[in-house]
Write a protein that holds these residues in place. Structure first.
Motif, mmCIF file in Angstrom:
data_model
loop_
_atom_site.group_PDB
_atom_site.id
_atom_site.type_symbol
_atom_site.label_atom_id
_atom_site.label_comp_id
_atom_site.label_asym_id
_atom_site.label_seq_id
_atom_site.Cartn_x
_atom_site.Cartn_y
_atom_site.Cartn_z
ATOM 1 N N GLY A 262 0.879 -1.303 0.038
ATOM 2 C CA GLY A 262 0.142 -0.060 -0.055
ATOM 3 C C GLY A 262 0.790 1.443 0.084
ATOM 4 O O GLY A 262 0.208 2.421 -0.117
ATOM 5 N N GLY A 263 2.265 1.187 0.172
ATOM 6 C CA GLY A 263 3.004 2.355 0.032
ATOM 7 C C GLY A 263 2.845 3.237 1.311
ATOM 8 O O GLY A 263 3.332 4.414 0.889
ATOM 9 N N SER A 264 2.613 2.764 2.427
ATOM 10 C CA SER A 264 2.517 4.061 3.508
ATOM 11 C C SER A 264 3.589 4.222 4.083
ATOM 12 O O SER A 264 3.724 4.925 4.799
ATOM 13 C CB SER A 264 1.225 3.482 4.413
ATOM 14 N N ILE A 265 4.649 3.134 3.989
ATOM 15 C CA ILE A 265 5.747 3.349 4.754
ATOM 16 C C ILE A 265 6.893 3.354 3.771
ATOM 17 O O ILE A 265 7.736 4.229 3.785
ATOM 18 C CB ILE A 265 6.072 1.994 5.704
ATOM 19 N N LEU A 266 7.031 2.328 2.950
ATOM 20 C CA LEU A 266 8.124 2.432 1.817
ATOM 21 C C LEU A 266 7.466 2.592 0.459
ATOM 22 O O LEU A 266 6.365 2.060 0.050
ATOM 23 C CB LEU A 266 8.873 1.121 1.752
ATOM 24 N N ARG A 267 8.153 3.355 -0.473
ATOM 25 C CA ARG A 267 7.731 3.425 -1.729
ATOM 26 C C ARG A 267 8.065 2.287 -2.706
ATOM 27 O O ARG A 267 9.123 1.917 -2.643
ATOM 28 C CB ARG A 267 8.248 4.767 -2.583
ATOM 29 N N SER A 268 7.213 1.720 -3.468
ATOM 30 C CA SER A 268 7.418 0.579 -4.297
ATOM 31 C C SER A 268 8.105 1.200 -5.520
ATOM 32 O O SER A 268 8.698 0.095 -6.245
ATOM 33 C CB SER A 268 6.389 -0.114 -4.559
ATOM 34 N N ASP A 269 8.009 2.427 -5.854
ATOM 35 C CA ASP A 269 8.626 2.727 -7.158
ATOM 36 C C ASP A 269 10.151 3.484 -7.052
ATOM 37 O O ASP A 269 10.716 3.998 -7.889
ATOM 38 C CB ASP A 269 7.738 3.705 -7.895
ATOM 39 N N ALA A 270 10.732 3.247 -5.887
ATOM 40 C CA ALA A 270 11.888 3.860 -5.586
ATOM 41 C C ALA A 270 12.854 3.091 -4.611
ATOM 42 O O ALA A 270 13.075 3.327 -3.565
ATOM 43 C CB ALA A 270 11.741 5.160 -4.836
ATOM 44 N N THR A 271 13.647 1.919 -5.438
ATOM 45 C CA THR A 271 14.264 0.779 -4.647
ATOM 46 C C THR A 271 15.657 0.833 -5.045
ATOM 47 O O THR A 271 16.009 1.001 -6.404
ATOM 48 C CB THR A 271 13.609 -0.481 -4.587
ATOM 49 N N GLY A 272 16.589 1.028 -4.071
ATOM 50 C CA GLY A 272 17.881 0.914 -4.635
ATOM 51 C C GLY A 272 18.575 -0.520 -4.015
ATOM 52 O O GLY A 272 18.026 -0.998 -3.334
ATOM 53 N N VAL A 273 19.568 -0.663 -4.472
ATOM 54 C CA VAL A 273 20.504 -1.975 -4.015
ATOM 55 C C VAL A 273 21.823 -1.620 -4.048
ATOM 56 O O VAL A 273 22.670 -1.117 -4.879
ATOM 57 C CB VAL A 273 20.019 -3.244 -4.835
ATOM 58 N N THR A 274 22.501 -2.038 -3.008
ATOM 59 C CA THR A 274 24.063 -2.054 -2.816
ATOM 60 C C THR A 274 24.571 -2.960 -1.837
ATOM 61 O O THR A 274 24.050 -3.815 -1.133
ATOM 62 C CB THR A 274 24.206 -0.488 -2.138
ATOM 63 N N GLY A 275 25.811 -3.455 -1.902
ATOM 64 C CA GLY A 275 26.674 -4.237 -1.044
ATOM 65 C C GLY A 275 28.135 -4.177 -1.529
ATOM 66 O O GLY A 275 28.247 -3.800 -2.398
ATOM 67 N N CYS A 276 28.990 -4.854 -0.716
ATOM 68 C CA CYS A 276 30.313 -4.773 -0.744
ATOM 69 C C CYS A 276 30.819 -6.049 -0.603
ATOM 70 O O CYS A 276 30.325 -7.135 -0.182
ATOM 71 C CB CYS A 276 31.084 -4.061 0.223
ATOM 72 N N SER A 277 31.936 -6.492 -1.809
ATOM 73 C CA SER A 277 32.864 -7.867 -1.920
ATOM 74 C C SER A 277 31.609 -8.750 -2.496
ATOM 75 O O SER A 277 31.228 -8.364 -3.596
ATOM 76 C CB SER A 277 33.233 -8.218 -0.344
ATOM 77 N N ARG A 278 31.503 -9.974 -1.832
ATOM 78 C CA ARG A 278 30.436 -10.967 -2.390
ATOM 79 C C ARG A 278 29.068 -10.171 -2.343
ATOM 80 O O ARG A 278 28.380 -10.560 -3.459
ATOM 81 C CB ARG A 278 30.512 -11.923 -1.475
ATOM 82 N N PHE A 279 28.715 -9.389 -1.569
ATOM 83 C CA PHE A 279 27.571 -8.716 -1.493
ATOM 84 C C PHE A 279 27.389 -7.634 -2.551
ATOM 85 O O PHE A 279 26.546 -7.334 -2.910
ATOM 86 C CB PHE A 279 27.383 -8.133 -0.227
ATOM 87 N N GLY A 280 28.623 -7.133 -3.134
ATOM 88 C CA GLY A 280 28.610 -6.247 -4.220
ATOM 89 C C GLY A 280 28.295 -7.023 -5.469
ATOM 90 O O GLY A 280 27.768 -6.716 -6.350
ATOM 91 N N LYS A 281 28.806 -8.483 -5.427
ATOM 92 C CA LYS A 281 28.486 -8.905 -6.592
ATOM 93 C C LYS A 281 26.926 -9.484 -6.539
ATOM 94 O O LYS A 281 26.308 -9.110 -7.913
ATOM 95 C CB LYS A 281 29.123 -10.583 -6.401
ATOM 96 N N GLY A 282 26.471 -9.698 -5.560
ATOM 97 C CA GLY A 282 24.743 -9.597 -5.452
ATOM 98 C C GLY A 282 24.226 -8.595 -5.724
ATOM 99 O O GLY A 282 23.354 -8.630 -6.649
ATOM 100 N N ALA A 283 24.588 -7.331 -5.506
ATOM 101 C CA ALA A 283 23.760 -6.419 -5.993
ATOM 102 C C ALA A 283 24.018 -5.906 -7.099
ATOM 103 O O ALA A 283 22.993 -5.513 -7.924
ATOM 104 C CB ALA A 283 24.520 -5.001 -4.899
ATOM 105 N N PHE A 284 25.247 -6.098 -7.994
ATOM 106 C CA PHE A 284 25.391 -5.976 -9.252
ATOM 107 C C PHE A 284 24.322 -6.857 -10.091
ATOM 108 O O PHE A 284 23.632 -6.218 -10.921
ATOM 109 C CB PHE A 284 26.783 -6.299 -9.747
ATOM 110 N N VAL A 285 24.227 -7.959 -9.721
ATOM 111 C CA VAL A 285 23.390 -9.079 -10.566
ATOM 112 C C VAL A 285 22.000 -8.603 -10.292
ATOM 113 O O VAL A 285 21.097 -8.783 -11.032
ATOM 114 C CB VAL A 285 23.657 -10.388 -9.957
ATOM 115 N N THR A 286 21.548 -8.171 -9.117
ATOM 116 C CA THR A 286 20.387 -7.803 -8.460
ATOM 117 C C THR A 286 19.786 -6.639 -9.461
ATOM 118 O O THR A 286 18.774 -6.743 -9.968
ATOM 119 C CB THR A 286 20.233 -7.622 -7.224
ATOM 120 N N GLY A 287 20.630 -5.653 -9.681
ATOM 121 C CA GLY A 287 20.231 -4.317 -10.500
ATOM 122 C C GLY A 287 20.066 -4.760 -12.128
ATOM 123 O O GLY A 287 19.340 -4.170 -12.489
ATOM 124 N N ALA A 288 20.706 -5.694 -12.503
ATOM 125 C CA ALA A 288 20.960 -6.040 -13.813
ATOM 126 C C ALA A 288 19.457 -6.839 -14.263
ATOM 127 O O ALA A 288 18.965 -6.501 -15.318
ATOM 128 C CB ALA A 288 21.976 -6.940 -14.087
#
Length: 420
Positions: A223-249
């Motif tokens: 319902g978008g009262s707390i978090l906006r569904s149209d504005a999501t980012g992703v980040t992480g470092c090292s192995r989690f940077g790998k995951g963030a990269f693939v997620t965004g793609a």
């Protein structure tokens, strides 16, 4: 990615490249307009895979080629000529990367339910007669909301204080709940594999990406009262940077992708790793954890036979926001190959008229792996403001360390088309 202690060393003068000058082939290239693909972070709001309806032939490997594959050439050998062609060309790249690199990312399951509160998110998934669930904690910024949010992989290496101070919530995501490390390839564990089988050929990076997509599903339903569904980012470092990269793609609902020091299996081009001294070998990354899909095994010793490379995964993110951060002090991370991936993918951004939407920064003083860096604070703030809050301008900058500066011209035998 093994962790060690590294000491910074003296390195060459950094290369400073303004994206507006590097990427703009004509006046106004990269400027946003109402009719341009880059007018919004996503191509279509609420769509995970905009090209899912495109007819894509089964990708083949083709002849070995030491040069980077042409992102603008279709599987049938013809080149795209219009920006509208990119939607289905991107789908070809997606299917090829799934088949040979990461494994299949299953589409939205038959049932995804859950809750969003001011402190957490729960996700419950059912598909193919099996069910699984996981959760993530939420840290909100000051204000009343609803807020954009950045999914932070593993709670490690990201500047969460700056993210929240910039007006975005932090979703603390434990990827191990979805795809556990330390497991053999024939007995993978976690929510993804509970549904699709412990012997699934899909690697952890794609499983982790699938988990973030299901978090977004729940946010969309909330319902978008707390978090906006149209504005999501992703980040992480090292192995989690790998995951963030693939997620965004692989999810076009991600408005801003920010991989940090992702190393081999992340952003650096596969073809560059064997020739980059000290970088983690492909075979090492394949065997360290099941990050790659099982089908990547034959390419660990011969990436030239791959029909795809990571500059095309960078292109898959276009025209959405992308801020890539790398560390030139740690040879293991392959930052030179990472800069080539960024430069090659930036050609897709340029062709789509979105050259200002990609930024890259490896010019850092502190060599500590996954440190919070002062150099990245301002572009991080600008990226969040532009792509998640819809205000201001993107960082629009390439700052490449002179000690790890790749040369795209050495890696390509194709030119960037002017797309109608």
């Amino acid at each position: 990615m093994r962790f060690h202690r590294y000491r910074p060393r003296v390195w060459a003068t950094a290369v400073f490249v303004a994206v507006a000058g590097l990427l703009a082939a004509t006046p106004g290239a990269g400027a946003l307009s109402a009719g341009d693909l880059s007018a919004a972070p996503q191509i279509r709001a609420g769509v995970e895979d905009d090209g899912a309806d495109c007819a894509v032939a089964t990708p083949g490997t083709g002849p070995s080629n030491s040069k980077l594959p042409d992102p603008f050439t279709r599987l049938n050998g013809t080149r795209i000529t219009a920006r509208s062609d990119w939607r289905c060309r991107r789908e070809e790249i997606k299917k090829t990367a799934e088949k040979y690199v990461y494994g299949e990312k299953h589409a939205k399951p038959a049932s995804v339910t859950g809750t969003v509160s001011r402190t957490g998110i729960t996700v419950n998934v059912s598909d193919q007669g099996k069910s699984a669930g996981f959760s993530a904690s939420v840290s909100l910024p000051s204000g009343s909301g609803p807020f954009p949010a950045v999914v932070v992989f593993g709670g490690f290496g990201a500047d969460t204080a700056t993210i929240r101070a910039s007006g975005a919530a932090v979703i603390n995501y434990d990827p191990y709940a979805v795809g556990k490390e330390g497991t053999p390839r024939n007995n993978k564990q976690g929510a993804y594999y509970s549904i699709y089988g412990s012997s699934s050929s899909t690697g952890l990076l794609m499983a982790w990406a699938w988990g973030v997509s299901r978090i977004i599903d729940v946010i969309e339903q909330s319902g978008g009262s707390i978090l906006r569904s149209d504005a999501t980012g992703v980040t992480g470092c090292s192995r989690f940077g790998k995951g963030a990269f693939v997620t965004g793609a692989f999810d076009q609902r991600i408005a801003l992708t920010m991989p940090i020091e992702s190393g081999t299996a992340g952003a650096p081009i596969f073809r560059g790793i064997p020739g980059e001294s000290g970088s983690q070998p492909l075979s090492s990354a394949y065997s360290e954890q099941p990050w790659f899909g099982d089908a990547f095994s034959p390419f660990t010793g011969n990436p030239n036979s791959l029909p795809v490379d990571t500059h095309e995964m960078v292109g898959m993110i276009a025209p959405r926001g992308l801020f890539m951060m790398e560390n030139p002090h740690v040879d293991w991370l392959g930052a030179r190959s990472g800069s080539v991936a960024a430069l090659g993918g930036a050609e897709v951004y340029k062709a789509l008229g979105a050259g200002s939407n990609i930024s890259y920064w490896s010019d850092v003083q502190d060599g500590t792996h996954c440190a919070v860096r002062s150099e990245w604070k301002a572009p991080l703030q600008q990226s969040i403001q532009k792509f998640l809050l819809g205000t201001g301008n993107p960082p629009n900058v390439f700052r490449i360390s002179g000690s790890k500066a790749g040369n795209l011209s050495q890696w390509r035998d194709w030119t960037t088309p002017t797309l109608s």
